[in-house]
Design an enzyme around this catalytic site. Sequence first.
Site, PDB file in Angstrom:
ATOM      1  CG  ASP A   4       3.198  -7.045 -11.896  1.00  0.00           C
ATOM      2  OD1 ASP A   4       3.565  -5.889 -12.179  1.00  0.00           O
ATOM      3  OD2 ASP A   4       2.125  -7.533 -12.295  1.00  0.00           O
ATOM      4  NE  ARG A  36       4.117  -1.128 -10.905  1.00  0.00           N
ATOM      5  CZ  ARG A  36       3.752  -2.254 -11.526  1.00  0.00           C
ATOM      6  NH1 ARG A  36       3.645  -3.389 -10.862  1.00  0.00           N
ATOM      7  NH2 ARG A  36       3.505  -2.237 -12.818  1.00  0.00           N
TER       8      ARG A  36
HETATM    9  P1  FDA Z   1      -4.414   1.853   0.460  1.00  0.00           P
HETATM   10  O1  FDA Z   1      -4.710   0.400   0.350  1.00  0.00           O
HETATM   11  O2  FDA Z   1      -4.250   2.443   1.798  1.00  0.00           O
HETATM   12  O3  FDA Z   1      -5.517   2.604  -0.364  1.00  0.00           O
HETATM   13  C1  FDA Z   1      -5.620   4.008  -0.338  1.00  0.00           C
HETATM   14  C2  FDA Z   1      -7.041   4.366  -0.746  1.00  0.00           C
HETATM   15  O4  FDA Z   1      -7.239   4.000  -2.118  1.00  0.00           O
HETATM   16  C3  FDA Z   1      -8.117   3.586   0.018  1.00  0.00           C
HETATM   17  O5  FDA Z   1      -8.454   4.213   1.197  1.00  0.00           O
HETATM   18  C4  FDA Z   1      -9.232   3.568  -0.972  1.00  0.00           C
HETATM   19  O6  FDA Z   1      -9.912   4.798  -0.930  1.00  0.00           O
HETATM   20  C5  FDA Z   1      -8.539   3.471  -2.291  1.00  0.00           C
HETATM   21  N1  FDA Z   1      -8.426   2.094  -2.755  1.00  0.00           N
HETATM   22  C6  FDA Z   1      -7.338   1.296  -2.710  1.00  0.00           C
HETATM   23  N2  FDA Z   1      -7.595   0.120  -3.288  1.00  0.00           N
HETATM   24  C7  FDA Z   1      -8.864   0.177  -3.704  1.00  0.00           C
HETATM   25  C8  FDA Z   1      -9.709  -0.711  -4.410  1.00  0.00           C
HETATM   26  N3  FDA Z   1      -9.309  -1.935  -4.788  1.00  0.00           N
HETATM   27  N4  FDA Z   1     -10.951  -0.313  -4.696  1.00  0.00           N
HETATM   28  C9  FDA Z   1     -11.389   0.911  -4.350  1.00  0.00           C
HETATM   29  N5  FDA Z   1     -10.641   1.816  -3.687  1.00  0.00           N
HETATM   30  C10 FDA Z   1      -9.397   1.450  -3.374  1.00  0.00           C
HETATM   31  N6  FDA Z   1       1.310  -4.980  -5.084  1.00  0.00           N
HETATM   32  C11 FDA Z   1       2.207  -5.990  -5.045  1.00  0.00           C
HETATM   33  O7  FDA Z   1       2.345  -6.658  -4.014  1.00  0.00           O
HETATM   34  N7  FDA Z   1       2.977  -6.252  -6.142  1.00  0.00           N
HETATM   35  C12 FDA Z   1       2.884  -5.530  -7.299  1.00  0.00           C
HETATM   36  O8  FDA Z   1       3.604  -5.798  -8.269  1.00  0.00           O
HETATM   37  C13 FDA Z   1       1.939  -4.477  -7.333  1.00  0.00           C
HETATM   38  N8  FDA Z   1       1.767  -3.705  -8.448  1.00  0.00           N
HETATM   39  C14 FDA Z   1       0.982  -2.580  -8.400  1.00  0.00           C
HETATM   40  C15 FDA Z   1       0.909  -1.724  -9.490  1.00  0.00           C
HETATM   41  C16 FDA Z   1       0.202  -0.536  -9.398  1.00  0.00           C
HETATM   42  C17 FDA Z   1       0.178   0.395 -10.572  1.00  0.00           C
HETATM   43  C18 FDA Z   1      -0.463  -0.200  -8.189  1.00  0.00           C
HETATM   44  C19 FDA Z   1      -1.194   1.087  -8.043  1.00  0.00           C
HETATM   45  C20 FDA Z   1      -0.458  -1.083  -7.149  1.00  0.00           C
HETATM   46  C21 FDA Z   1       0.250  -2.271  -7.236  1.00  0.00           C
HETATM   47  N9  FDA Z   1       0.260  -3.190  -6.191  1.00  0.00           N
HETATM   48  C22 FDA Z   1       1.159  -4.226  -6.200  1.00  0.00           C
HETATM   49  C23 FDA Z   1      -0.780  -3.120  -5.137  1.00  0.00           C
HETATM   50  C24 FDA Z   1      -0.302  -2.340  -3.940  1.00  0.00           C
HETATM   51  O9  FDA Z   1       0.700  -3.062  -3.270  1.00  0.00           O
HETATM   52  C25 FDA Z   1      -1.456  -2.072  -2.980  1.00  0.00           C
HETATM   53  O10 FDA Z   1      -1.952  -3.292  -2.545  1.00  0.00           O
HETATM   54  C26 FDA Z   1      -2.587  -1.250  -3.558  1.00  0.00           C
HETATM   55  O11 FDA Z   1      -2.111  -0.256  -4.406  1.00  0.00           O
HETATM   56  C27 FDA Z   1      -3.387  -0.564  -2.455  1.00  0.00           C
HETATM   57  O12 FDA Z   1      -2.539   0.228  -1.688  1.00  0.00           O
HETATM   58  P2  FDA Z   1      -2.547   1.833  -1.735  1.00  0.00           P
HETATM   59  O13 FDA Z   1      -1.134   2.278  -1.776  1.00  0.00           O
HETATM   60  O14 FDA Z   1      -3.366   2.308  -2.845  1.00  0.00           O
HETATM   61  O15 FDA Z   1      -3.073   2.243  -0.313  1.00  0.00           O
END
Ligand code: FDA
Length: 306
Positions: free
Chosen positions: A123, A173
Amino acid sequence: MIGWLAARMLPLVPRSVVRRVASRYVAGEDLTTAIEVVRTLNARGYEATLDVLGEHAKDTAVADRTVEEYLNVLARIREQSLRSNISLKLTHLGLHLDRDATTQRLIRIAEQARDQGNFVRIDMEDSSVTDVTLAIYRELRARDLPVGAVLQAYLRRTVEDAENLARLGANVRLCKGIYREPRTIAFHDREEVRASFLRAAEALLTSGDAYVAFATHDRPLVERCLALVSRLGVPSRRFEFQALLGVPVEDLLDRLVAQGFRVRVYVPFGVDWYPYASRRLRENPQVASYVLKQMFAPRGVTGHPG
Ligand code: FDA
């Protein structure tokens, strides 16, 4: 606004409240419970990645114990023929204490992963450790160990990092990034982060044999990733989609599985759940406002987290 407020007040919220509203994001406190979650996900067509919750090990005993926990996770994955790899944080292995000892701990875990045909995702944490995390990743790759990196699209450096990792044929990732970083080094605008995500993905996918895990719940961004792989003619064996346990996007994930794409769910478990759970709550404005209601409403008021 209410989400922003609640996110800032989170440290004041009683742990019992945070635990209740954040339980959807954590598989449980013990491995047996997490294994059951993985089994259910596998049965629904998903892959998994198991994460032992914890970060910033305060002493070497914690870091050493974390190694044993991960070796145990790998053993259980093998015994139970689960479709799961593992994800870990280098600060959980003692990065802030001793870099070389951390590398050795990671090597031990990665060697067991290699011996059983598994894989370790490193990560990515906040920007103070980006360079050292990528350097350790490269050290393990040089030993032919099965490790993957994570890049955060919000960092301005990421497209260049992607170009460099592409040359290694890395397994990366790609996520947006969750830590609070200053504008000098990070994009804060949503569209800029999306654009950086797609540019980094393109840099990796046009390299030859890099592998990309699109880790996002952002539906429009997922559609743009699908358009990208289609435009570039990338075969589906070179990418997958990833989501965090508990984020309500099952319909999207089910559709991707039905279309024949690989989808992996991040399954965190363990007793040290608070920092991870707080980050997830900060990202969900509905849950944040629910927390506020829980704090200020008269006793007995309940609701349901969004
Ligand atoms: P965004 O935050 O814009 O979310 C899109 C939509 O998803 C939102 O509008 C909402 O509907 C929904 N959503 C998102 N989060 C939600 C929540 N907690 N509860 C409910 N709904 C939610 N980051 C990092 O810095 N280092 C890492 O190693 C990782 N590893 C990682 C692994 C995996 C498998 C994922 C999916 C994510 C990560 N992340 C991470 C976290 C990533 O950087 C990010 O903070 C989150 O995925 C939220 O960003 P989105 O891309 O989903 O978009």
